[in-house]
Motif scaffolding. Structure first.
Motif, PDB file in Angstrom:
ATOM      1  N   ASP A   7       5.320  66.228  87.401  1.00 41.55           N
ATOM      2  CA  ASP A   7       3.987  65.878  87.626  1.00 41.55           C
ATOM      3  C   ASP A   7       3.916  66.510  88.963  1.00 41.55           C
ATOM      4  O   ASP A   7       4.531  66.421  89.832  1.00 41.55           O
ATOM      5  CB  ASP A   7       4.193  63.946  88.403  1.00 41.55           C
ATOM      6  N   VAL A   8       2.357  66.647  89.075  1.00 45.13           N
ATOM      7  CA  VAL A   8       2.250  67.687  90.051  1.00 45.13           C
ATOM      8  C   VAL A   8       0.573  67.330  91.036  1.00 45.13           C
ATOM      9  O   VAL A   8       0.014  66.712  90.428  1.00 45.13           O
ATOM     10  CB  VAL A   8       1.385  68.951  90.073  1.00 45.13           C
ATOM     11  N   GLU A   9       1.049  66.428  92.517  1.00 47.35           N
ATOM     12  CA  GLU A   9      -0.058  66.389  93.309  1.00 47.35           C
ATOM     13  C   GLU A   9      -0.495  66.903  93.950  1.00 47.35           C
ATOM     14  O   GLU A   9       0.558  67.576  94.984  1.00 47.35           O
ATOM     15  CB  GLU A   9       0.836  65.054  93.938  1.00 47.35           C
ATOM     16  N   GLN A  10      -1.652  66.797  94.186  1.00 46.61           N
ATOM     17  CA  GLN A  10      -2.759  67.381  95.255  1.00 46.61           C
ATOM     18  C   GLN A  10      -2.375  66.603  96.282  1.00 46.61           C
ATOM     19  O   GLN A  10      -2.565  65.992  96.818  1.00 46.61           O
ATOM     20  CB  GLN A  10      -3.687  68.137  95.256  1.00 46.61           C
ATOM     21  N   SER A  11      -1.843  67.450  97.881  1.00 41.54           N
ATOM     22  CA  SER A  11      -2.001  66.488  98.562  1.00 41.54           C
ATOM     23  C   SER A  11      -2.729  67.019 100.119  1.00 41.54           C
ATOM     24  O   SER A  11      -2.842  68.505  99.996  1.00 41.54           O
ATOM     25  CB  SER A  11       0.082  66.622  99.440  1.00 41.54           C
ATOM     26  N   THR A  12      -2.627  66.437 100.846  1.00 45.05           N
ATOM     27  CA  THR A  12      -3.368  66.589 102.296  1.00 45.05           C
ATOM     28  C   THR A  12      -2.211  66.332 103.205  1.00 45.05           C
ATOM     29  O   THR A  12      -2.640  66.487 104.570  1.00 45.05           O
ATOM     30  CB  THR A  12      -4.675  66.396 103.093  1.00 45.05           C
ATOM     31  N   ARG A  13      -0.749  65.897 102.881  1.00 45.79           N
ATOM     32  CA  ARG A  13       0.184  65.905 104.111  1.00 45.79           C
ATOM     33  C   ARG A  13       0.664  67.144 104.380  1.00 45.79           C
ATOM     34  O   ARG A  13       0.226  68.785 104.492  1.00 45.79           O
ATOM     35  CB  ARG A  13       1.629  66.330 103.460  1.00 45.79           C
ATOM     36  N   HIS A  14       0.770  67.168 106.170  1.00 44.65           N
ATOM     37  CA  HIS A  14       1.192  68.843 106.686  1.00 44.65           C
ATOM     38  C   HIS A  14       2.800  68.772 106.287  1.00 44.65           C
ATOM     39  O   HIS A  14       4.299  67.988 106.498  1.00 44.65           O
ATOM     40  CB  HIS A  14       1.354  68.474 108.015  1.00 44.65           C
ATOM     41  N   VAL A  15       2.774  70.133 105.743  1.00 41.64           N
ATOM     42  CA  VAL A  15       3.742  71.080 105.138  1.00 41.64           C
ATOM     43  C   VAL A  15       4.678  72.019 105.971  1.00 41.64           C
ATOM     44  O   VAL A  15       3.552  72.798 106.641  1.00 41.64           O
ATOM     45  CB  VAL A  15       4.265  70.495 103.687  1.00 41.64           C
ATOM     46  N   ARG A  16       5.703  72.044 106.807  1.00 42.69           N
ATOM     47  CA  ARG A  16       5.902  73.145 107.483  1.00 42.69           C
ATOM     48  C   ARG A  16       7.245  73.601 107.225  1.00 42.69           C
ATOM     49  O   ARG A  16       8.622  72.721 107.318  1.00 42.69           O
ATOM     50  CB  ARG A  16       6.160  72.634 109.515  1.00 42.69           C
ATOM     51  N   VAL A  17       7.838  75.196 107.319  1.00 42.19           N
ATOM     52  CA  VAL A  17       8.768  75.594 106.863  1.00 42.19           C
ATOM     53  C   VAL A  17       8.883  76.487 107.823  1.00 42.19           C
ATOM     54  O   VAL A  17       8.143  77.403 108.371  1.00 42.19           O
ATOM     55  CB  VAL A  17       8.942  76.234 105.427  1.00 42.19           C
ATOM     56  N   GLU A  18      10.409  76.479 108.107  1.00 41.87           N
ATOM     57  CA  GLU A  18      11.206  77.196 109.311  1.00 41.87           C
ATOM     58  C   GLU A  18      12.317  77.752 108.820  1.00 41.87           C
ATOM     59  O   GLU A  18      12.784  76.762 108.137  1.00 41.87           O
ATOM     60  CB  GLU A  18      10.969  76.383 110.677  1.00 41.87           C
ATOM     61  N   VAL A  19      12.467  78.623 109.419  1.00 43.66           N
ATOM     62  CA  VAL A  19      13.701  79.791 109.182  1.00 43.66           C
ATOM     63  C   VAL A  19      14.409  80.081 110.330  1.00 43.66           C
ATOM     64  O   VAL A  19      13.516  80.713 111.118  1.00 43.66           O
ATOM     65  CB  VAL A  19      14.045  80.474 108.215  1.00 43.66           C
ATOM     66  N   ASP A  20      15.361  79.855 110.888  1.00 45.74           N
ATOM     67  CA  ASP A  20      15.708  79.900 111.715  1.00 45.74           C
ATOM     68  C   ASP A  20      14.570  80.181 113.258  1.00 45.74           C
ATOM     69  O   ASP A  20      15.024  81.244 113.971  1.00 45.74           O
ATOM     70  CB  ASP A  20      16.729  82.072 112.491  1.00 45.74           C
TER      71      ASP A  20
END
Length: 118
Positions: A7-20
């Motif tokens: 299932d794929v849901e279009q969202s407005t949730r805030h996603v942040r990806v950090e590395v180091d």
């Protein structure tokens, strides 16, 4: 017999990806992919990803449900993280909703959903 479901849901949730400690992606328009037997994956528009930190690799995988995935390595400072990002550039027709979007391995990055670390 357990059926395989995606299932794929279009969202407005805030996603942040950090590395180091470096923000490598931030989006409020993720597509959240839920797949039987796998953790939720957050597919992000390329415009919301620091593509300047990514280098394409020769790696690829095939999923019978999604198609062929291409991979990138991420470079942050002096550290390189091989094949940490993937995309289905031309997925199977039933998965056109993730075409060209970029996804990070949740388990290899610091992933925040609405500012809460996952």
């Amino acid at each position: 017999m357990k059926l395989h479901q995606i299932d794929v849901e279009q969202s407005t949730r805030h996603v942040r990806v950090e590395v180091d400690g470096v923000v490598v992606a931030e989006s409020r328009r993720p597509r959240i992919l839920s797949e039987t037997g796998a953790p939720a994956r957050y597919y992000l528009p390329r415009e919301d990803v620091r593509m300047d930190l990514l280098t394409p690799t020769d790696s690829s995988t095939y999923c019978p449900f999604k198609g062929d995935a291409s991979y990138w390595s991420l470079r942050v400072g002096e550290q390189t993280y091989p094949d940490i990002v993937w995309s289905y550039v031309d997925p199977k027709p039933e998965r056109a909703d993730i075409a060209g979007l970029v996804c990070f391995y949740n388990e290899k990055v610091d992933l925040y959903l609405d500012d809460e670390r996952q």
